[in-house]
Write a protein that holds these residues in place. Structure first.
Motif, short mmCIF file in Angstrom:
data_model
loop_
_atom_site.label_atom_id
_atom_site.label_comp_id
_atom_site.label_asym_id
_atom_site.label_seq_id
_atom_site.Cartn_x
_atom_site.Cartn_y
_atom_site.Cartn_z
N HIS A 176 33.37 47.13 38.27
CA HIS A 176 32.42 46.19 38.89
C HIS A 176 32.95 44.77 38.71
O HIS A 176 33.27 44.36 37.59
N TYR A 177 33.02 44.03 39.81
CA TYR A 177 33.54 42.67 39.70
C TYR A 177 32.67 41.82 38.79
O TYR A 177 33.15 40.87 38.18
N GLU A 178 31.41 42.17 38.64
CA GLU A 178 30.51 41.41 37.77
C GLU A 178 30.95 41.50 36.30
O GLU A 178 30.61 40.62 35.51
N GLU A 196 40.16 37.35 37.83
CA GLU A 196 40.80 38.31 38.72
C GLU A 196 40.82 39.70 38.07
O GLU A 196 41.18 39.86 36.91
N MET A 197 40.43 40.70 38.85
CA MET A 197 40.41 42.07 38.36
C MET A 197 41.81 42.66 38.37
O MET A 197 42.54 42.49 39.34
N PRO A 198 42.18 43.41 37.33
CA PRO A 198 43.41 44.18 37.40
C PRO A 198 43.30 45.19 38.56
O PRO A 198 42.22 45.72 38.84
N PHE A 199 44.42 45.47 39.20
CA PHE A 199 44.39 46.29 40.41
C PHE A 199 43.80 47.68 40.17
O PHE A 199 43.09 48.19 41.02
N ARG A 200 44.06 48.29 39.02
CA ARG A 200 43.55 49.64 38.78
C ARG A 200 42.01 49.68 38.85
O ARG A 200 41.44 50.65 39.30
N TYR A 201 41.34 48.62 38.40
CA TYR A 201 39.87 48.60 38.46
C TYR A 201 39.40 48.22 39.86
O TYR A 201 38.36 48.70 40.32
N PRO A 250 38.61 34.84 44.00
CA PRO A 250 39.17 34.82 45.35
C PRO A 250 40.28 35.86 45.59
O PRO A 250 40.33 36.47 46.67
N ASN A 251 41.15 36.08 44.62
CA ASN A 251 42.22 37.08 44.80
C ASN A 251 41.66 38.50 44.84
O ASN A 251 42.13 39.34 45.60
N THR A 252 40.66 38.77 44.02
CA THR A 252 40.00 40.08 44.02
C THR A 252 39.31 40.30 45.35
O THR A 252 39.41 41.36 45.96
N LYS A 307 41.05 43.39 52.11
CA LYS A 307 42.25 43.97 52.72
C LYS A 307 42.15 45.50 52.74
O LYS A 307 42.44 46.15 53.76
N LEU A 308 41.74 46.09 51.61
CA LEU A 308 41.61 47.55 51.53
C LEU A 308 40.50 48.07 52.43
O LEU A 308 40.67 49.10 53.10
#
Length: 181
Positions: A84-86, A102-107, A147-149, A155-156
């Motif tokens: 969850h981004y929260e 920024e979230m790590p990509f795996r999450y 913003p990057n997340t 994109k996905l």
């Protein structure tokens, strides 16, 4: 709705959703993460309000918010589940404010799997590959997300619409494999 129907309905919904997320996480190359997905929903702090406020047509957290002004279950859930981004908010020493991280990509990949699975479970036969983006877009103005997340998630979601599920999961799996996670 009586208690046994709420109990069975809530348990069935969260379990069907979780199993769908596990299938998606396997396709995305994060199977073990999928196995741990949303286990906190079975804890008393989340499960009991889930049953109490279950209606079958909206999140039980909405009912709990109406009762208390916020949801204890959601506060518990978002603080324990990194998809969850929260969860990814922290105090910024420069601005002296809590801000999105920024979230790590795996999450982020698990979050994508979660959104697709939720759209399938809640939309049923009306699901299309555009459903996860439609749900996401409906709530966009109210988000506090890095913003990057945000950019990567969008994109996905767009890739899902344009190229379909198989290609999108193949892309995610490739990224997961190449990232130092």
């Amino acid at each position: 709705m009586n208690f046994p129907r709420r109990l069975i309905g809530h348990f069935s919904t969260i379990t069907r959703h979780r199993h769908q997320v596990i299938r998606h996480c396997a396709k995305a190359g994060i199977f073990w993460q999928g196995l741990r997905h949303d286990l906190s929903k079975y804890s008393p702090t989340e499960f009991i309000p889930g049953v109490k406020y279950y209606t079958g047509y909206r999140s039980p957290n909405e009912g709990e918010r109406e009762s208390y002004g916020f949801s204890y279950a959601w506060m518990h859930h978002k603080g324990r589940n990194k998809h969850h981004y929260e969860y990814w908010n922290d105090y910024n020493l420069e601005t002296k404010r809590n801000e999105p991280v920024e979230m790590p990509f795996r999450y982020l990949a698990e979050m994508f799997c979660d959104r697709v699975a939720a759209s399938k479970i809640y939309n049923g036969k009306n699901y299309t590959d555009a459903s996860p983006m439609a749900y996401y877009s409906h709530r966009t103005p109210h988000r506090s997300i890095h913003p990057n997340t945000k950019k990567e998630l969008e994109k996905l979601l767009q890739m899902l619409i344009d190229r379909g599920e198989e290609e999108t999961f193949r892309y995610i799996k490739k990224i997961v494999k190449n990232k130092d996670i």
